[in-house]
Design a protein around this motif. Structure first.
Motif, PDB file in Angstrom:
ATOM      1  N   ALA A 247      -7.137   0.946  -7.501  1.00 52.85           N
ATOM      2  CA  ALA A 247      -7.140  -0.264  -8.554  1.00 52.85           C
ATOM      3  C   ALA A 247      -8.448  -0.695  -9.593  1.00 52.85           C
ATOM      4  CB  ALA A 247      -8.066  -0.813  -7.201  1.00 52.85           C
ATOM      5  N   GLU A 248      -9.358  -0.123  -9.960  1.00 54.42           N
ATOM      6  CA  GLU A 248     -10.194   0.450 -10.749  1.00 54.42           C
ATOM      7  C   GLU A 248      -9.537   0.558 -12.406  1.00 54.42           C
ATOM      8  OE1 GLU A 248     -13.200  -0.473 -13.348  1.00 54.42           O
ATOM      9  OE2 GLU A 248     -12.842  -1.001 -11.239  1.00 54.42           O
ATOM     10  N   TRP A 249      -8.319   1.402 -11.934  1.00 55.97           N
ATOM     11  CA  TRP A 249      -7.458   1.879 -13.302  1.00 55.97           C
ATOM     12  C   TRP A 249      -6.985   0.205 -13.874  1.00 55.97           C
ATOM     13  CZ3 TRP A 249      -2.412   2.169 -12.934  1.00 55.97           C
ATOM     14  CH2 TRP A 249      -1.297   2.265 -14.485  1.00 55.97           C
TER      15      TRP A 249
ATOM     16  N   THR B  54      -5.442  -4.777 -16.883  1.00 61.77           N
ATOM     17  CA  THR B  54      -5.101  -6.174 -17.747  1.00 61.77           C
ATOM     18  C   THR B  54      -6.688  -6.573 -18.070  1.00 61.77           C
ATOM     19  OG1 THR B  54      -4.828  -6.062 -14.909  1.00 61.77           O
ATOM     20  CG2 THR B  54      -5.574  -8.261 -16.352  1.00 61.77           C
ATOM     21  N   LEU B  55      -7.666  -6.362 -18.000  1.00 64.32           N
ATOM     22  CA  LEU B  55      -8.938  -6.380 -19.026  1.00 64.32           C
ATOM     23  C   LEU B  55      -8.826  -5.859 -19.888  1.00 64.32           C
ATOM     24  CD1 LEU B  55     -11.000  -8.115 -19.185  1.00 64.32           C
ATOM     25  CD2 LEU B  55     -12.582  -5.548 -18.878  1.00 64.32           C
TER      26      LEU B  55
ATOM     27  N   GLN C  22     -13.571 -11.077 -15.064  1.00 65.34           N
ATOM     28  CA  GLN C  22     -12.857 -10.910 -14.037  1.00 65.34           C
ATOM     29  C   GLN C  22     -14.010 -10.922 -12.709  1.00 65.34           C
ATOM     30  OE1 GLN C  22     -11.438  -6.980 -14.932  1.00 65.34           O
ATOM     31  NE2 GLN C  22     -10.293  -7.596 -15.029  1.00 65.34           N
ATOM     32  N   GLU C  23     -13.272 -11.761 -11.690  1.00 65.44           N
ATOM     33  CA  GLU C  23     -14.583 -11.295 -10.615  1.00 65.44           C
ATOM     34  C   GLU C  23     -14.205 -10.073  -9.844  1.00 65.44           C
ATOM     35  OE1 GLU C  23     -12.900 -14.353  -7.334  1.00 65.44           O
ATOM     36  OE2 GLU C  23     -13.228 -15.431  -8.757  1.00 65.44           O
TER      37      GLU C  23
ATOM     38  N   GLY D 174     -12.173  -2.895  -6.671  1.00 60.47           N
ATOM     39  CA  GLY D 174     -12.099  -1.588  -7.866  1.00 60.47           C
ATOM     40  C   GLY D 174     -13.286  -1.530  -8.400  1.00 60.47           C
ATOM     41  N   GLY D 175     -14.277  -2.147  -8.601  1.00 62.45           N
ATOM     42  CA  GLY D 175     -15.393  -2.454  -9.462  1.00 62.45           C
ATOM     43  C   GLY D 175     -15.821  -3.889  -9.378  1.00 62.45           C
TER      44      GLY D 175
END
Length: 94
Positions: A41-43, A48-49, A64-65, A69-70
């Motif tokens: 999820a974090e990856w 995406t960012l 990003q909310e 993922g973080g």
């Protein structure tokens, strides 16, 4: 002379006995899966960012909310050109 390829007391059935007792698997597997899911999820959030920031114009704010993922992030892409500063691609002198 006989060659021993196994450790004393070790039999080929030991791994199957360990796997046949599922209690340790039930204790470890959920934790391992949780770590893997969080890392994926974090990856994905970071990819995406980066994709959004790379395709954004100057002055764009990407937010990003927080999620599984973080933590949340807020990124501003560069700064908007001021009226006295030439915009990107424009010559400073004519």
């Amino acid at each position: 002379m006989r060659h021993q390829s196994q450790l004393p007391g070790w039999t080929p059935a030991v791994p199957f006995v360990a796997l046949g007792h599922p209690s340790w698997i039930m204790l470890v597997l959920p934790g391992v899966l949780a770590v893997v899911v969080r890392q994926l999820a974090e990856w994905q959030r970071r990819r995406t960012l980066v994709a959004l920031v790379e395709r954004s114009t100057l002055g764009t704010v990407v937010e990003q909310e927080s999620g599984m993922g973080g933590p949340g992030r807020r990124v501003q892409v560069g700064t908007e050109p001021t009226s006295g500063t030439p915009a990107a691609g424009e010559g400073a002198h004519e």
